[in-house]
Design a protein around this motif. Structure first.
Motif, PDB file in Angstrom:
ATOM      1  N   UNK A   1       0.832  -1.211   0.000  1.00  0.00           N
ATOM      2  CA  UNK A   1       0.000   0.000   0.000  1.00  0.00           C
ATOM      3  C   UNK A   1       0.867   1.263   0.000  1.00  0.00           C
ATOM      4  N   UNK A   2       0.574   2.181  -0.905  1.00  0.00           N
ATOM      5  CA  UNK A   2       1.308   3.451  -0.952  1.00  0.00           C
ATOM      6  C   UNK A   2       2.600   3.419  -1.743  1.00  0.00           C
ATOM      7  N   UNK A   3       3.008   2.268  -2.231  1.00  0.00           N
ATOM      8  CA  UNK A   3       4.218   2.215  -3.063  1.00  0.00           C
ATOM      9  C   UNK A   3       4.064   3.109  -4.287  1.00  0.00           C
ATOM     10  N   UNK A   4       5.158   3.687  -4.728  1.00  0.00           N
ATOM     11  CA  UNK A   4       5.103   4.605  -5.878  1.00  0.00           C
ATOM     12  C   UNK A   4       5.719   3.956  -7.117  1.00  0.00           C
ATOM     13  N   UNK A   5       4.981   4.050  -8.226  1.00  0.00           N
ATOM     14  CA  UNK A   5       5.510   3.629  -9.528  1.00  0.00           C
ATOM     15  C   UNK A   5       5.609   4.854 -10.416  1.00  0.00           C
ATOM     16  N   UNK A   6       6.709   4.982 -11.133  1.00  0.00           N
ATOM     17  CA  UNK A   6       6.846   6.084 -12.094  1.00  0.00           C
ATOM     18  C   UNK A   6       6.422   5.574 -13.465  1.00  0.00           C
ATOM     19  N   UNK A   7       5.484   6.293 -14.071  1.00  0.00           N
ATOM     20  CA  UNK A   7       4.980   5.888 -15.383  1.00  0.00           C
ATOM     21  C   UNK A   7       5.005   7.116 -16.300  1.00  0.00           C
ATOM     22  N   UNK A   8       5.619   6.994 -17.478  1.00  0.00           N
ATOM     23  CA  UNK A   8       5.609   8.120 -18.414  1.00  0.00           C
ATOM     24  C   UNK A   8       4.183   8.514 -18.805  1.00  0.00           C
TER      25      UNK A   8
ATOM     26  N   UNK B   1      -2.798   2.148 -14.195  1.00  0.00           N
ATOM     27  CA  UNK B   1      -3.958   1.623 -13.459  1.00  0.00           C
ATOM     28  C   UNK B   1      -3.649   0.333 -12.715  1.00  0.00           C
ATOM     29  N   UNK B   2      -2.743  -0.475 -13.226  1.00  0.00           N
ATOM     30  CA  UNK B   2      -2.397  -1.731 -12.538  1.00  0.00           C
ATOM     31  C   UNK B   2      -1.908  -1.423 -11.125  1.00  0.00           C
ATOM     32  N   UNK B   3      -1.090  -0.375 -10.989  1.00  0.00           N
ATOM     33  CA  UNK B   3      -0.547  -0.032  -9.663  1.00  0.00           C
ATOM     34  C   UNK B   3      -1.619   0.608  -8.786  1.00  0.00           C
ATOM     35  N   UNK B   4      -2.486   1.405  -9.399  1.00  0.00           N
ATOM     36  CA  UNK B   4      -3.558   2.028  -8.616  1.00  0.00           C
ATOM     37  C   UNK B   4      -4.515   0.949  -8.098  1.00  0.00           C
ATOM     38  N   UNK B   5      -4.849  -0.002  -8.960  1.00  0.00           N
ATOM     39  CA  UNK B   5      -5.710  -1.119  -8.535  1.00  0.00           C
ATOM     40  C   UNK B   5      -5.082  -1.908  -7.393  1.00  0.00           C
ATOM     41  N   UNK B   6      -3.759  -1.927  -7.364  1.00  0.00           N
ATOM     42  CA  UNK B   6      -3.056  -2.706  -6.337  1.00  0.00           C
ATOM     43  C   UNK B   6      -2.815  -1.887  -5.063  1.00  0.00           C
ATOM     44  N   UNK B   7      -3.360  -0.669  -5.010  1.00  0.00           N
ATOM     45  CA  UNK B   7      -3.197   0.151  -3.793  1.00  0.00           C
ATOM     46  C   UNK B   7      -1.957   1.018  -3.800  1.00  0.00           C
ATOM     47  N   UNK B   8      -1.300   1.104  -4.956  1.00  0.00           N
ATOM     48  CA  UNK B   8      -0.116   1.945  -5.051  1.00  0.00           C
ATOM     49  C   UNK B   8      -0.459   3.338  -5.562  1.00  0.00           C
TER      50      UNK B   8
END
Ligand SMILES: Cc1ncc(COP(=O)(O)O)c(C=O)c1O
Length: 408
Positions: free
Chosen positions: A118-125, A134-141
C-alpha cells in the motif's frame, strides 16, 4: 439502496476516456453510417494458418481439455526463452525467469497485485498505455506521472527523461519502487536504443528500484529500426522484467497470450499470484502459441509489411488532405499532432468532430494522459482503400474548419 456501502477500488478507477468516443461511434453505426475506424490497437488481420491448424489439432485431442498450468506449460515458457535467445542472444531459464500470462495486460494487473505494498510509488511516463498506471492504482499503489519528451523522428529525448526521472526520485516520498517503460511506445511510437537501457539499469542499481519494460511492439518496426531488449544489457536481470505479447506480431489479440520474463524475484511473485488467480490459458492455445514462436516467421514479416504500406499511404494521403503527420519507426500507430486549424479544440473535441464530420474514429491523446492532448492516435487497422477514403473525408472537414476561421 445501501448508499453508505462504498467500493473504494472502483471509485479510484477513472472513467474510461475512450468510452465517449466509442459511444458516438456505435450510435453512428447503428444509424447506418460508415465509420472508418482507426481507434483501437486491435489488429484486423487473421491469425496465420499454421497457428490455427495447430490449435485445431490440439483441441481435437483427449488430454487437452482440463485445467492447464497457470504460469504456462513448460514448452511455451521454453519457446519464449528461445525467442529471446534467437532475437537478442539472451539466456533465460523457463522455470524461474519466464511466465505466460492471459495477455500482457492481465500480466500487468497481476504483477502489480503481487509486488505493490500500500502506498508504493511507480513512475509511469505520460502519455502511456493506460494499464501501466492503473495496474498499480488497482493494487493500492500511487503513480508518479512523468511527461515523455521526444524529437521529430519520434526518438526519446534521453537527457530530459533522466532529468525528470532524477527529479522524481528527489521529490517523491516514499521513494519510487518501480519504473515502467515501453519502447516502442504506445501511443507515441517513440523508440530508444540500447544505450538508454544501459543508463536506466545503472540508475536502477544506484537508486534501488525495479524496471518493468513493455516491448509489445518489439517486432513491428520499419526502415531498419530494431527494437532493443533491456536484457541485452549485462546485469539487467538483477533489476528488470520485460513483457511481450503474441497479440500484435501474430494477429493473436483475441487469443490472450502474453509473457513476462527476467528478474527471478518478480517472476516468482507473478507465478505465485497467478496460481491463486487463474488456471492459465486453455492448453490448445498454449500449444498453438508455442508453434507461433517456434514455427516459420514469414508471417510476422507479412504483418509488418502490411502495416508499413498502410503507414505510408496514410501519411501521404492525409498530407494531401492538409494534415501533416510524422512517420513512426515502429508500432501499428501514428501519433498525429492535431492540425493547426483545429488545435484550439483539444484532442477530445477534435476526435468527436472527426467522427461526426469526417466519419473517422481515432483515439484522443488525452485518453493516454494529459501530455497527450495535442495529439490523436491513429491505429493502422483499416485497409488502404479505406485510408484513402478517410483522407478525402478529412480534407472536406479541414476545409470547412478553415472557412469557419476565415469567416470569423
Ligand atoms: C504497450 C502495450 N502493452 C500491452 C498491450 C496489451 O497486449 P495484450 O494483448 O498482450 O494484453 C498493448 C495493447 O494494445 C499495448 O499497446
Amino acid at each position: 439502496m445501501f448508499d453508505e456501502i462504498r467500493f473504494n477500488t472502483i471509485e479510484r478507477l477513472p472513467n474510461y476516456v475512450f468510452a465517449e468516443i466509442n459511444e458516438i461511434k456505435l450510435n453512428a453505426r447503428r444509424a447506418g453510417e460508415d465509420i472508418i475506424d482507426f481507434s483501437m490497437g486491435n489488429p484486423d488481420g487473421r491469425t496465420p494458418q499454421h497457428i490455427i491448424d495447430k490449435l485445431i489439432e490440439s483441441v481435437d485431442k483427449d488430454k487437452t481439455h482440463g485445467y492447464s498450468v497457470s504460469k504456462g506449460i513448460y514448452k511455451l515458457r521454453l519457446a519464449i526463452c528461445n525467442w529471446y535467445k534467437r532475437k537478442y542472444g539472451v539466456d533465460l531459464d523457463p522455470d524461474t525467469q519466464a511466465v505466460a500470462t492471459l495477455g500482457s495486460k492481465e500480466g500487468y494487473v497481476h504483477l502489480a497485485q503481487a509486488i505493490t505494498n500500500p502506498g508504493d510509488v511507480a513512475i509511469v511516463p505520460d502519455p502511456a498505455y493506460p494499464i501501466h498506471s492503473q495496474a498499480f492504482i488497482l493494487a493500492g499503489g500511487n503513480v508518479h506521472k512523468m511527461g515523455l519528451d521526444f524529437d521529430e523522428n519520434f526518438e526519446l529525448d534521453v537527457e530530459k527523461f533522466f532529468f525528470k526521472l532524477k527529479k522524481a526520485f528527489r521529490d517523491s516520498a516514499p521513494k519510487p519502487k518501480f519504473v515502467v517503460v515501453n519502447f516502442p511506445h504506445n501511443p507515441t511510437t517513440v523508440t530508444v536504443d540500447k544505450s538508454f537501457y544501459e543508463r536506466l539499469v545503472a540508475y536502477a542499481k544506484e537508486e534501488r528500484f525495479y524496471i518493468i519494460s513493455d516491448i509489445a511492439y518489439a517486432d513491428i518496426t520499419y526502415d531498419g529500426y530494431k527494437t532493443p531488449s533491456i536484457f541485452e544489457v549485462e546485469g539487467a536481470k538483477d533489476v528488470a522484467v520485460e513483457s511481450t505479447t503474441l497479440s500484435k506480431s501474430y494477429n493473436m489479440a483475441g487469443w490472450r497470450v502474453g509473457f513476462f520474463v527476467g528478474n527471478t524475484k518478480l517472476i516468482g511473485a507473478l507465478q505465485k499470484i497467478k496460481s491463486w488467480f487463474d488456471y492459465g490459458m486453455f492448453t490448445p492455445i498454449q500449444v498453438a502459441s508455442t508453434v507461433a514462436l517456434d514455427g516459420p516467421q514469414e508471417c510476422v514479416g507479412e504483418i509488418i509489411e502490411n502495416y508499413e504500406k498502410r503507414r505510408d499511404v496514410l501519411i501521404e494521403s492525409f498530407k494531401n488532405a492538409g494534415w501533416d503527420m510524422g512517420k513512426p519507426k515502429a508500432t501499428m500507430f501514428i501519433w498525429a499532432k492535431i492540425p493547426k486549424v483545429a488545435s484550439h479544440l483539444g484532442s477530445m473535441e477534435f476526435s468527436k468532430q472527426l467522427l461526426t464530420e469526417a466519419k473517422i474514429a481515432v483515439s484522443p491523446g488525452i485518453g493516454f494522459g494529459e501530455h497527450g492532448d495535442n495529439y490523436v492516435r491513429v491505429a493502422l487497422i483499416e485497409n488502404e482503400n479505406r485510408i484513402r477514403q478517410a483522407a478525402r473525408n478529412v480534407k472536406k472537414y479541414l476545409k470547412s474548419l478553415e472557412n469557419e476561421v476565415s469567416c470569423r
